[in-house]
Design an enzyme around this catalytic site. Structure first.
Site, short mmCIF file in Angstrom:
data_model
loop_
_atom_site.label_atom_id
_atom_site.label_comp_id
_atom_site.label_asym_id
_atom_site.label_seq_id
_atom_site.Cartn_x
_atom_site.Cartn_y
_atom_site.Cartn_z
N CYS A 144 0.87 -1.26 0.04
CA CYS A 144 0.09 0.09 0.09
C CYS A 144 0.73 1.11 -0.05
CB CYS A 144 -0.69 -0.15 1.30
SG CYS A 144 0.05 0.14 2.65
N HIS A 200 3.41 2.14 11.70
CA HIS A 200 2.26 2.12 12.54
C HIS A 200 2.16 3.13 13.58
CE1 HIS A 200 3.60 -1.87 11.39
NE2 HIS A 200 2.55 -2.07 10.75
N SER A 253 1.98 -5.30 3.26
CA SER A 253 3.40 -5.18 3.58
C SER A 253 4.22 -6.14 2.87
CB SER A 253 3.69 -5.17 5.12
OG SER A 253 2.91 -6.31 5.63
N SER A 286 1.29 -9.56 10.63
CA SER A 286 0.81 -8.45 9.57
C SER A 286 -0.91 -8.54 9.87
CB SER A 286 1.03 -8.75 8.26
OG SER A 286 0.04 -7.90 7.45
N SER A 287 -1.29 -7.52 10.55
CA SER A 287 -2.68 -7.54 10.77
C SER A 287 -3.66 -7.44 9.70
CB SER A 287 -3.10 -6.45 11.74
OG SER A 287 -4.79 -6.32 11.92
N ASN A 288 -3.38 -6.77 8.85
CA ASN A 288 -4.32 -6.71 7.43
C ASN A 288 -4.14 -8.08 6.45
OD1 ASN A 288 -2.84 -6.19 4.49
ND2 ASN A 288 -1.61 -5.30 6.38
N GLU A 312 0.18 -0.27 16.13
CA GLU A 312 -0.44 1.18 15.87
C GLU A 312 -1.64 1.17 17.24
OE1 GLU A 312 -2.91 0.63 11.99
OE2 GLU A 312 -4.42 2.09 13.19
N CYS A 319 -8.27 1.60 6.54
CA CYS A 319 -7.77 2.25 5.34
C CYS A 319 -8.29 1.61 3.89
CB CYS A 319 -6.14 2.34 5.46
SG CYS A 319 -5.33 0.75 5.05
N CYS A 328 2.42 6.06 8.89
CA CYS A 328 1.30 6.20 7.76
C CYS A 328 0.49 7.37 7.73
CB CYS A 328 0.49 5.05 7.47
SG CYS A 328 -0.46 5.18 6.19
S1 SF4 Z 1 -2.23 -0.59 5.39
FE1 SF4 Z 1 -1.61 0.39 7.11
S2 SF4 Z 1 0.30 1.56 6.28
FE2 SF4 Z 1 -1.02 0.90 4.52
S3 SF4 Z 1 -2.38 2.47 3.80
FE3 SF4 Z 1 -3.39 1.39 5.36
S4 SF4 Z 1 -2.84 2.40 7.33
FE4 SF4 Z 1 -1.09 2.94 5.99
#
Ligand code: SF4
Length: 340
Positions: free
Chosen positions: A35, A97, A289, A245-247, A149, A217, A119
């Protein structure tokens, strides 16, 4: 890193016939991988190394990916957990974070030279927390307790903020002034679970207010929407990303919730034969990431093991970029080779 050979010849495919005949297929999701916040944070470290030379200290993992951290470490970055490990006066980068005000103050007290790679979308949540706290709101922060974060955001208004991680946490809340409550969220949560939590908050506290647009996000949202769209078309999903990695973890959960097995892999070397038994169509994505070269290696491995057809499925166009921190933005570097 070793590759695990997959002997498909001995496996009789048992899932639904999706691709016709015996042809096996990969559906490569888009958007996937880096991202804008991750690109920016990695650039900050690379540029700092180029501009000031090694060593450059980085507080916490710059982004939650083992490969990225290892490559930057090889280029001269020193990753530390706390500022106490950084020599007085040295240069230190804050990770994507974000950090709490207490960490900023500690850096100031120790005369560290800070470069902030937080970010901008995380900074936005911090600003909202400060605003709500100043206005006398109790802040409900939706997020995961031990995530870097969340620790940073909680630190903006620790006396005014209560962390909730699920609907049961909301049911346990006992807030003295229910007339003045606001909510915020971590940026990398599950869209659906967050919606459930917000719905319950609104039931319990009808006057609760929140951000105009959600704090989850764009990158987290788009990658989850792509998984949701493709889940009905595949029999397994491989997500490239690290365990912390949370996402990336949310992508696995979103797919599993849709009834399709999903696995989180740091790289293709972690594929196990059992993951693809009876799978004719496998979807592949990557957390925000995870570098693209790891996806390419995974695809090459799948192709070498019978998944000859690769189809890219673009769910949404993504074109977001963030500018560099002001002290670095005029620098045109000869960048280190950290593969993206
Ligand atoms: S995943 Fe985290 S670093 Fe990437 S755009 Fe979203 S908030 Fe920002």
């Amino acid at each position: 890193m070793s590759s695990v050979a997959i002997d498909y010849a001995t496996e009789a495919p048992s899932g639904p016939e999706l691709t016709g005949g015996n042809r096996k297929k990969v559906i490569l999701l888009k958007p996937r991988g880096f991202c804008a916040g991750v690109v920016r944070a990695i650039d900050v470290v690379k540029i700092a190394l180029e501009l000031y030379g090694a060593p450059i200290y980085v507080r916490k993992e710059i982004v939650h990916n083992r490969h990225v951290v290892d490559e930057l470490r090889s280029a001269g970055a020193i990753f530390v957990d706390e500022l106490g490990e950084v020599p007085g006066g040295a240069r230190v980068i804050f990770s994507a974070h974000g950090v709490s005000p207490a960490v900023r103050q500690e850096a100031k007290d120790r005369k560290l030279q800070v470069i902030d790679a937080t970010c901008p979308l995380v900074t936005k949540v911090h600003v909202e927390a400060v605003k709500y706290a100043k206005q006398g709101y109790t802040i409900i922060l939706i997020g995961h307790r031990d995530h870097d974060e969340v620790i940073g955001t909680l630190g903006e208004a620790p006396k005014n903020t209560i962390l909730v991680s699920d609907v049961a946490d909301v049911d346990r809340l006992d807030i003295p002034n229910p007339e003045r409550i606001a909510y915020l969220t971590q940026t990398t949560l599950s869209l659906d679970e967050t919606q459930d939590i917000v719905r319950r908050l609104m039931e319990r506290y009808p006057k609760i207010i929140g951000p105009k647009t959600q704090d989850i996000c764009y990158a987290t949202e788009n990658r989850q929407l792509a998984v949701k769209a493709v889940a009905p078309l595949c029999q397994a999903l491989l997500v490239v990303g690290s365990q912390n990695s949370s996402n990336s973890r949310r992508l696995v959960e979103v797919c599993q919730k849709a009834g399709v097995p999903a696995y989180l892999l740091d790289d293709f070397g972690e594929i196990q034969e059992s993951m693809l038994v009876g799978v004719d169509t496998v979807a592949v994505t990557a957390g925000a990431s995870a570098p693209e070269h790891l996806v390419e290696e995974l695809i090459a491995h799948l192709q070498a093991n019978g998944y000859s057809e690769v189809e890219e499925a673009e769910i949404k166009e993504e074109d977001v970029r963030f500018t560099l921190p002001s002290d670095l933005e005029n620098f045109t570097p000869r960048l280190y080779t950290v593969r993206t």
